[in-house]
Design a protein around this motif. Structure first.
Motif, short mmCIF file in Angstrom:
data_model
loop_
_atom_site.label_atom_id
_atom_site.label_comp_id
_atom_site.label_asym_id
_atom_site.label_seq_id
_atom_site.Cartn_x
_atom_site.Cartn_y
_atom_site.Cartn_z
N PHE A 65 0.73 -1.15 0.09
CA PHE A 65 -0.08 -0.07 0.06
C PHE A 65 0.84 1.27 0.17
N MET A 66 0.36 2.10 -0.39
CA MET A 66 0.97 3.72 -0.42
C MET A 66 -0.11 4.66 0.20
N THR A 67 0.46 5.60 0.56
CA THR A 67 -0.32 6.71 1.04
C THR A 67 -0.40 7.89 0.38
N GLU A 68 -1.43 8.51 -0.13
CA GLU A 68 -1.73 9.56 -0.84
C GLU A 68 -2.20 10.77 -0.12
N PHE A 69 -1.53 11.99 0.04
CA PHE A 69 -1.99 13.15 0.59
C PHE A 69 -2.27 14.08 -0.37
N THR A 70 -3.58 14.96 0.11
CA THR A 70 -4.21 15.94 -0.49
C THR A 70 -4.61 17.18 0.23
N ALA A 71 -4.07 18.14 -0.10
CA ALA A 71 -4.57 19.32 0.71
C ALA A 71 -5.96 19.58 0.24
N ARG A 72 -6.83 20.23 1.11
CA ARG A 72 -8.00 20.38 0.75
C ARG A 72 -8.57 21.81 1.51
N GLY A 73 -8.99 22.55 0.52
CA GLY A 73 -9.54 23.84 1.17
C GLY A 73 -8.49 24.76 1.48
N GLY A 74 -7.41 24.88 0.93
CA GLY A 74 -6.29 25.76 1.19
C GLY A 74 -4.90 25.05 1.31
N PRO A 75 -3.78 25.68 1.59
CA PRO A 75 -2.35 25.22 1.59
C PRO A 75 -2.45 24.16 2.94
N GLY A 76 -1.61 23.00 2.58
CA GLY A 76 -1.50 22.02 3.66
C GLY A 76 -0.15 21.55 3.81
#
Length: 253
Positions: A65-76
């Motif tokens: 498995f891999m982990t995907e990180f996504t910024a929501r509603g602004g910078p993260g």
């Protein structure tokens, strides 16, 4: 997307994602993040889709498995800290160029980067190269970050130029560099030299990144001290337990 690498002995990679931007990483690598960064665990990350793609990545030293990180509603912000003393290095791939990384060296990448299994072209490297036989092939288009142990020494090889290295200290190299295994000369060197029987021979053209520390090497260096402490603690615990038991029996009498 903006990245910074802070620290020295145990560095930390911090990646600032703009709204909607994504980053893919090995599972278990996250150190901290801002609340607006979503996590999604998937088998199709880093360019591999389906069960067989995940298996190939796993054989290369990654996970299923891999982990995907996504910024929501602004910078993260997403941060990854080193797990052993070493260095985090940033790289770019593209234009058909790829890198071969030791089996635990890949840290994270942008979505256009592919992580796959790379078998050595040489049979000798496959049989005697240890972990050098199974390498992570990083290709595609984008940025990726590697985690190498100890100090990282870049070494540029001219066409036909070669360097012999302990197999475990080969951190990463460009795909234009060939990897083979050479045997140490002399019976005395093999049996009493303490350097093993084999060395990795890297032949240019291309750049190699040599690492001065591996996790097994660190564990081996600490083992005598950990073992002695464990034996001492066990002996002290046994003596203390015997003394307390004797005292209790004496009081009861």
């Amino acid at each position: 997307m903006r990245s910074t690498i802070a620290g020295t002995t145990l560095p930390v990679l911090r990646v600032m994602l703009d709204d909607g931007e994504r980053l893919i990483a090995e599972t278990g690598e996250l150190s901290w993040k801002t609340p607006n960064v979503d996590l999604a665990t998937t088998t199709s990350g880093a360019g591999n889709a389906g069960f067989f793609g995940a298996m190939r990545r796993s054989l290369a030293g990654g996970g299923l498995f891999m982990t995907e990180f996504t910024a929501r509603g602004g910078p993260g912000l997403v941060a990854f800290a080193a797990k052993i003393p070493g260095a985090i290095v940033e790289h770019a791939v593209g234009g058909g160029r790829s890198m071969l990384v030791h089996r635990h060296g890949f840290l994270c990448a942008t979505p256009g980067v592919t992580l796959d299994l790379a078998f050595q072209r040489s049979l000798g490297a496959g049989i005697f190269g240890g972990d050098g036989f199974r390498l992570q092939k990083v290709s595609g288009q984008g940025m990726f970050w590697s985690m190498l142990g100890g100090e990282v020494i870049p070494h540029d090889l001219a066409p036909g130029e070669a360097v012999d290295v302990h197999p475990g200290l080969v951190g990463m190299f460009e795909d234009t560099v060939s990897f083979d295994i050479t045997m140490l000369p002399g019976i005395r060197n093999k049996l009493f030299g303490g350097d093993g029987f084999f060395l990795a021979r890297l032949t240019g053209p291309g750049r190699v990144w040599l690492q001065t520390l591996t996790a097994p090497g660190l564990a081996h260096a600490l083992a005598p001290y950990l073992g002695m402490e464990g034996v001492t603690a066990t002996a002290e615990g046994s003596l203390l337990g015997a003394a307390v038991s004797g005292l209790i029996r004496h009081v009861r009498k």
